[in-house]
Enzyme design. Structure first.
Site, PDB file in Angstrom:
ATOM      1  NE  ARG A 147     -64.709  52.974  46.429  1.00 56.97           N
ATOM      2  CZ  ARG A 147     -65.036  53.021  47.721  1.00 56.97           C
ATOM      3  NH1 ARG A 147     -64.086  53.065  48.637  1.00 56.97           N
ATOM      4  NH2 ARG A 147     -66.296  53.005  48.093  1.00 56.97           N
TER       5      ARG A 147
ATOM      6  CG  ASN B 143     -68.012  12.619  18.170  1.00 58.14           C
ATOM      7  OD1 ASN B 143     -66.878  12.812  17.739  1.00 58.14           O
ATOM      8  ND2 ASN B 143     -68.552  13.367  19.112  1.00 58.14           N
TER       9      ASN B 143
ATOM     10  CB  ALA C 262     -55.640  -4.639  18.269  1.00 57.52           C
TER      11      ALA C 262
END
Ligand code: UD1
Ligand code: CA
Length: 465
Positions: free
Chosen positions: A21, A393, A430
């Protein structure tokens, strides 16, 4: 918790049924309830009795069950090739059982069963010097269970399966849990005597009851305190129900141990999770697998932690996802952060919104607050990684490492093209694309395009007609 050591007790776990079942390719007992396979729930419970041995009867896909469980020293595998009934299943254990006082028979599909209930069964069986003792219950709905038939003196005379029961027998509310404690001396002679003339053509274990009485042996019944414990899983509706019942118990247990759980109905805390005191679990959190959380943490709302390890006083803000990562104390994570496997954060780290960290170490006090990807990197302590920084990476075939020293300031929108190293105290301007190692101290920046100004230039205007 149990204090006994039942060195003269053998346990039999019946788990050979196909579980039709469930409609699954997986054997029923490998289906999980709150993150733990049903077979593991029951084995964990019977192990607490420290029995002499545990025999597990398997049939359908027995290799899968064996592979999942492995080979504990006190466990014997018993194969039941054809599922001819519960009595037939126990009979297959004859070869592996010797020199015990009693045999405790349980089913593999009742994950809510508690060890205290089994202890009660065994100790009352022994106190009454009974030969056969059945564990019974009074569930809200007895449908489907074997009914306990008693004579006018209240003695158990037989157990009648739903499919074999008369109308009056069906009206009996006391049912069999399917769990028995039987004296070893008498068990196998009784099992050899049972037949299969019944509605299902099966060798029913419950038929040992009238056989024992005929042989002049004694039969007792022990009632469970909480009928929920015998709830069996036959299909996925039962699975969800049993999980619900177990979830409430687990959450209440954590609440009693000093964990605040807000809106508990919305929270999932799996069976293998552990949580320290004064930690608050907010609405909608999912704590999955072996997740371990320290004291005084705050998790959520709607955070997902999978096999995560968190030290004390960690705040995980809304909608963060942590998997296979370790997080040091006094750390802040999120909202909307993602820690992936092998991320290791030291103490006092800040990981902000839309930051992803994978297979990287971040040293104490370092901050990575906005929109950043850190993968295959090591970052020292007291660094500030500016918004939009990316460790590049991966070249499409190989992964490379980025190493950042202590007290480094990485300006916003920097790409660190690995393999690359950044020395202690370095500052990166930056918008830099860093492809070579950065020395310690000083300012490093990649060449910038020149900035121009065009005087009198006008933005295009929308036609206002
Ligand atoms: C069984 C009991 C019933 C009891 C109920 C409690 C019998 C005949 N009926 O019914 O009295 O009220 O449990 O939940 O015992 N199994 C095998 N080999 C087999 C058949 C079954 O190993 O040949 C295992 C199943 O995997 C399962 C357990 O025995 O773990 C019980 O079998 P199941 O078919 O679920 O029995 P129920 O109809 O639930
Ligand atoms: Ca069942």
């Amino acid at each position: 918790m149990t204090t006994h050591h039942y060195s003269d007790l053998q346990v039999c776990v019946l788990a050979a049924g196909k579980g039709k079942r469930m409609r699954s390719n997986l054997p029923k007992v490998l289906h999980k309830v709150l993150g733990r396979a049903m077979i593991d729930h029951i084995l964990h419970t019977v192990e607490l009795l420290r029995p002499k041995g545990i025999a597990v009867v398997t049939g359908h896909a027995s290799e899968l069950v064996r592979e999942h469980v492995g080979q504990p020293a006190n466990l014997e595998w018993v194969i039941q090739d054809k599922q001819l009934g519960t009595g037939h299943a126990v009979k297959q254990c004859e070869k592996v059982i010797r020199d015990v006082r009693d045999v405790l028979i349980v089913c593999g599909d009742t994950p809510l069963l508690q060890v205290e209930t089994l202890e009660k069964l065994v100790s009352e069986h022994r106190q009454s010097a009974s030969d056969v003792t059945v564990l019974t219950a009074n569930p809200a709905n007895p449908f489907g269970y074997g009914r306990i038939v008693r004579d006018e003196n209240g003695h158990v005379t037989s157990i009648v399966e739903e499919k074999d029961a008369s109308d009056s027998e069906r009206s009996i509310t006391e049912v069999s849990s399917g769990i028995y404690c039987v004296r070893y001396e008498v068990l196998f002679a009784l099992l050899h005597a049972i037949g299969n003339r019944n509605a299902q053509g099966e060798y029913y274990l419950p038929d040992i009851v009238p056989l024992a009485l005929n042989a002049g042996q004694s039969v007792e019944a022990v009632m469970m305190n909480d009928a929920d414990e015998m709830l069996g899983v036959n299909d996925r509706v039962h699975l969800a129900h049993v999980e619900d019942v177990m979830q409430k118990k687990i959450i209440q247990e954590w609440q009693r141990r000093g964990v605040t759980v807000e809106k508990p109905d919305t929270v999932r805390i799996e069976a293998g999770v552990s949580i320290g005191i004064d930690t608050v679990i907010q609405a909608g959190c999912y704590l999955i697998g072996s997740t371990t959380i320290g004291d005084e943490c705050r998790i959520g709302p709607n955070a997902v932690l999978v096999d995560a390890w968190l030290d004390d006083r960690v705040n995980v803000y809304a909608f963060s996802h942590i998997q296979g990562a370790a997080v040091g104390s006094n750390t802040q994570i999120g909202p909307y952060a993602r820690l992936r496997p092998e991320a290791r954060l030291d103490e006092g780290v800040h990981i902000g919104n839309f930051v992803e960290v994978k297979k990287s170490v971040v040293g104490s006090g370092s901050k990575i607050n906005h929109l950043t990807y850190v993968g295959d990197a090591s970052i020292g302590s007291d660094c500030n990684i500016g918004a939009g920084t990316i460790t590049c990476n991966y070249d499409g075939a190989n992964k490379f490492v980025t190493e950042i020293g202590d007290n480094v300031f990485v300006g916003s929108d920097t790409q660190l093209v690995a393999p690359v190293r950044v020395g202690d105290n370095a500052t990166i301007g930056a918008g830099s694309t860093i492809t070579r190692d950065v020395p310690t101290d000083g300012l490093t920046l990649s060449e910038r395009s020149t900035q121009k100004h065009i005087k009198g230039w006008k933005r295009p205007q929308k036609d206002k007609r």
